[in-house]
Design an enzyme around this catalytic site. Structure first.
Site, short mmCIF file in Angstrom:
data_model
loop_
_atom_site.label_atom_id
_atom_site.label_comp_id
_atom_site.label_asym_id
_atom_site.label_seq_id
_atom_site.Cartn_x
_atom_site.Cartn_y
_atom_site.Cartn_z
N GLU A 258 0.89 -1.17 0.00
CA GLU A 258 0.00 0.00 0.00
C GLU A 258 0.92 1.20 0.00
O GLU A 258 1.61 1.44 0.98
CB GLU A 258 -0.86 0.01 1.27
CG GLU A 258 -1.76 -1.19 1.42
CD GLU A 258 -2.81 -1.27 0.36
OE1 GLU A 258 -3.22 -0.21 -0.15
OE2 GLU A 258 -3.22 -2.38 0.01
N CYS A 297 -2.87 8.59 3.38
CA CYS A 297 -2.60 8.02 2.05
C CYS A 297 -3.76 8.26 1.10
O CYS A 297 -3.58 8.27 -0.11
CB CYS A 297 -2.33 6.54 2.19
SG CYS A 297 -3.65 5.67 3.05
P1 NAP Z 1 8.32 5.09 4.52
O1 NAP Z 1 9.41 6.02 4.84
O2 NAP Z 1 8.31 4.44 3.21
O3 NAP Z 1 8.31 4.01 5.69
C1 NAP Z 1 7.34 3.01 5.74
C2 NAP Z 1 7.83 1.89 6.63
O4 NAP Z 1 8.92 1.23 6.02
C3 NAP Z 1 8.32 2.35 7.99
O5 NAP Z 1 7.92 1.42 8.96
C4 NAP Z 1 9.82 2.34 7.83
O6 NAP Z 1 10.50 2.16 9.04
C5 NAP Z 1 9.98 1.11 6.97
N1 NAP Z 1 11.25 1.00 6.29
C6 NAP Z 1 11.93 1.97 5.65
N2 NAP Z 1 13.06 1.46 5.13
C7 NAP Z 1 13.08 0.15 5.47
C8 NAP Z 1 13.99 -0.92 5.24
N3 NAP Z 1 15.11 -0.73 4.56
N4 NAP Z 1 13.69 -2.13 5.74
C9 NAP Z 1 12.55 -2.34 6.44
N5 NAP Z 1 11.67 -1.37 6.68
C10 NAP Z 1 11.92 -0.14 6.20
O7 NAP Z 1 6.89 5.79 4.67
P2 NAP Z 1 6.38 6.73 5.84
O8 NAP Z 1 7.12 8.02 5.75
O9 NAP Z 1 6.36 6.02 7.14
O10 NAP Z 1 4.88 6.94 5.41
C11 NAP Z 1 4.46 7.90 4.48
C12 NAP Z 1 4.13 7.27 3.17
O11 NAP Z 1 3.27 6.16 3.36
C13 NAP Z 1 3.39 8.19 2.23
O12 NAP Z 1 3.98 8.12 0.98
C14 NAP Z 1 1.98 7.65 2.23
O13 NAP Z 1 1.26 7.89 1.04
C15 NAP Z 1 2.18 6.21 2.46
N6 NAP Z 1 1.01 5.61 3.09
C16 NAP Z 1 0.26 4.75 2.38
C17 NAP Z 1 -0.85 4.17 2.96
C18 NAP Z 1 -1.70 3.20 2.22
O14 NAP Z 1 -2.55 2.56 2.83
N7 NAP Z 1 -1.54 3.05 0.94
C19 NAP Z 1 -1.18 4.47 4.28
C20 NAP Z 1 -0.38 5.35 4.97
C21 NAP Z 1 0.72 5.92 4.37
P3 NAP Z 1 11.30 3.37 9.75
O15 NAP Z 1 10.28 4.36 10.15
O16 NAP Z 1 11.93 2.70 10.90
O17 NAP Z 1 12.25 3.89 8.77
#
Ligand code: NAP
Length: 676
Positions: A258, A297
């Protein structure tokens, strides 16, 4: 101020932050409030614990047991949610935002609990559809069965919904019978940790079924196999990085994503100022920009309106956004809190600058806005920002840049086709809305835009009072979207449970399929019970137990009596010549409902007994007409049993009516409630 140590729950132990732990700042003050992460975490031990302890414990339970567990968890959290509200303010969220995150998450547990009890069997196997007839005589048939994966679900969540984000994945996973390792985004993991602590202390979840990683996952993804699932929510960049992990690819590990999404909202062609739809559109758009400070999102990133209405929309929306009180989310008057972090704020400003290369900012100045009760420079505050893109056809970046904050762009359209084409330029989104009172517009939108969006939301004067909002994913409905949105799907009731199960095509004789599925397959051996099945209690009845009734001859007097008695004097029952002219009938025929009534008269046991009520009838088919002089007899077989509560359960009977030549004249499934 003490800095909270946010632990992981790994292999039955709470593990405090250690080597490589990250500081977590308050969104409101920018001060460090917590620490999380431990590079020395033994990720293999977590996987082993889930696979060897949590999985077997969950798989021993039935779907109904697991559904009851979800309900108990929901109740437990519901009684303690104030504690979660209290610590969530530091993420920048207001009390209204908490309702979406915390109450929304608990509500999702409740819905899955209810769906599990109503729509899934009290067994360990889920049957997907009815048997498929694979041979002429029916001695070889097929059935699709779903069994829980025997590995672990790794849930990687975004920062914006630390509770809902966890629970919307956890509910279908646990219902499927699969243990989960939850990895929240570090920035808001203190809220998730508090929720996990509550769930674990409740003692409701079997050991090993729920573990938590606060901080990084180490090399966990390298250690997954074909029975594991990764369910990811976050940015497209991270998704791409994780899903292209060589082990994930080589082992075909299921990867549900997602991602971010350039969601659109379209103002219908006729929804001019002064109509209820225009006002509704403005209200929804303003709400989507400001709720969670736009960190949703599903938030509306592109506001697509008829060209003549562009100015009116900008004015109305600006007037509404003007009223948004920005500040400390704990204050009652605050309507919009802070972004999760100053890094996120910087990211939003960078993205807004990209959008600004193709659109003019018409509302909201990040260098000049008021914040109540907090320090603008220290906290991650931003004002709502509205852009206007004058040439959306030539523009590129407004259609592909997600500023994950209170930012949205208005653009004009020439006609409906143009509007839908613009909506589809997001290259796959979670949701698009169309605010229109015109059903033809809605139909055209589904045909032209359905393939590009995971959800289409129509709202108008009729549904506006009860509608749940453009931005709200619901547990009953699928959440996800193609392309840019990740190509994944979550929730959608039982559909969401299937992401954690393997669907297997099973082929064999009707007896085999009956034994495997616990549901009688026509053609399987019939069981003669010791007494009339209506005298037997729910627990005594066996799948396949069958009653054959004697025959009853249907007379012309019966048909006429029934016609006069009920008033159903349809010509096929009353007029020989007219009936003959009908291609289906040889002449006057018995009413289908007469046959059903006679069938009941043949199989019913009249005395008071364990059958409490007839609750319905499914799949009724009349296959051959019955004329006066024909006789009918009934075969009644226990097809399926579903307990409802301590007192009674539902029995699904397979009923076949045949005539004197053993030809089927009618078939249906009868539902009764039977005492335990
Ligand atoms: P993100 O930076 O992509 O992080 C998402 C998750 O991935 C976090 O738990 C992060 O952990 C983890 N992660 C990052 N690098 C990783 C790695 N190398 N190995 C394992 N895990 C890793 O996104 P975010 O800033 O938290 O969220 C914002 C984004 O999410 C926006 O683009 C939004 O549109 C999207 N979103 C989508 C939905 C949906 O349902 N489609 C819902 C909510 C948000 P850490 O925090 O520890 O780095």
């Amino acid at each position: 101020m003490t800095i909270r140590e946010i632990s992981s729950y790994a292999a039955g132990e709470w593990v405090a932050p250690g080597e490589g732990a990250r500081n977590i700042a308050s969104a409101i003050t920018g001060e460090v409030i917590a620490r999380a992460g431990n590079a020395a975490l033994d990720v293999q031990a977590l996987l082993d614990h889930a696979r060897n302890t949590g999985g077997p414990a969950l798989r021993r339970l039935t779907f109904h047991d697991r559904a009851r567990m979800l309900k108990a968890l929901a109740q437990y959290l519901n009684e303690r949610k104030q504690a979660l509200y209290d610590i969530s303010f530091d993420t920048g969220a207001t009390q209204k935002d908490h309702l979406i995150d915390i109450d929304g998450g608990i509500g999702t547990l409740f819905v899955f609990a209810s769906k599990g009890r109503r729509e899934m069997p009290d067994g360990q196997l889920y049957l997907d559809g009815e048997p498929e007839q694979l041979s002429r005589q029916g001695s070889f048939q097929g059935l699709h069965v779903c069994t829980p994966l025997q590995g672990v679900a790794v849930h990687i969540n975004a920062f914006n919904f630390p509770v809902w984000g966890m629970l919307e994945k956890l509910a279908p996973t646990l219902l499927a019978g699969v243990p989960a390792i939850v990895k929240p985004a570090t920035n808001s993991c203190y809220v998730t940790e508090a929720a996990v602590r509550l769930m674990l202390e409740s003692g409701i979840v079997p050991e090993g079924a729920l573990q938590l990683v606060a901080g990084g996952l180490g090399d966990m993804l390298d250690r997954l196999g074909c029975q594991d699932v990764v369910s990811f929510t976050g940015s497209a960049d991270t998704a791409l990085k994780l899903r292209s992990n060589p082990n994930i690819l080589a082992s075909s590990v299921r990867f549900v994503a997602e991602q971010d999404s350039l969601n659109a909202s379209i103002l219908g062609p006729n929804a001019v100022p002064g109509t209820p739809e225009f006002d509704l559109f403005i209200k929804e758009a303003a709400r989507e920009i400001t709720v969670k400070a736009g960190q949703k999102c599903t938030a509306i990133r592109r506001i697509i309106v008829p060209e003549p209405q562009v100015q009116a929309v900008i004015e109305a929306l600006s007037a509404r956004l003007e009223k948004t009180v920005i500040g400390d989310p704990r204050l009652e008057q605050t309507r919009m809190g802070a972004l999760i972090s100053n890094a996120q704020k910087r990211d939003v400003l960078e993205k807004a600058a990209i959008i600004g290369s193709e659109a003019e900012r018409v509302f909201g100045d990040p260098d000049d806005f008021e914040v109540v009760g907090a320090n603008t420079d220290k906290g991650a505050f931003l004002p709502p920002m509205l852009f206007h893109c004058p040439d959306p056809d030539r523009a590129e970046r407004v259609h592909d840049t997600e500023a994950f904050g209170p930012v949205s762009t208005v653009m004009g359209y020439r006609d409906l086709d143009h509007a839908l084409e613009l909506a589809n330029r997001g290259q796959g989104s979670l949701v698009a809305s169309v605010i229109t009172h015109d059903p033809e517009v809605a139909r055209a939108a589904v045909l032209a835009a359905g393939a590009f969006h995971g959800r289409l939301y129509f709202n108008d004067r009729v549904s506006m009072k009860e509608s749940t909002g453009h931005g709200s994913p619901l547990p009953h409905m699928v959440h996800g979207g193609p392309g840019r949105a990740g190509g994944g799907e979550e929730m959608g009731g039982v559909r969401g449970v299937m992401h954690y199960m393997q669907r297997t095509a099973v082929q064999g004789s009707p007896d085999m399929l009956t034994a495997i599925g616990g549901r009688w397959v026509p053609g399987a051996a019939e069981i003669r019970g010791p007494a009339h099945p209506f005298t037997r209690r729910f627990g005594e009845l066996q799948i396949g137990e069958t009653l054959h009734t004697p025959a009853r001859t249907v007379t012309m007097e019966d048909i006429e009596h029934f016609a006069e008695f009920t008033g159903d004097t349809f010509y096929a029952h009353m007029d020989e010549d007219a009936a003959r002219r009908n291609p289906f009938f040889p002449g006057r025929v018995a009413h289908g409902y007469l046959l059903l009534s006679f069938a009941a008269g043949l199989f019913v046991e009249p005395d008071e007994g364990p059958v409490l009520a007839n609750t319905g009838l499914d799949g009724l088919r009349f296959m051959k007409p019955v004329s006066a002089g024909d006789s009918i007899k009934v075969r009644l077989t226990v097809k399926q049993k579903t307990p409802r509560n301590e007192e009674y359960g539902e029995v699904r009977w397979h009923v076949t009516l045949t005539n004197q030549d053993d030809e089927k004249v009618a078939e249906y499934e009868l539902l009764t409630m039977n005492a335990m």
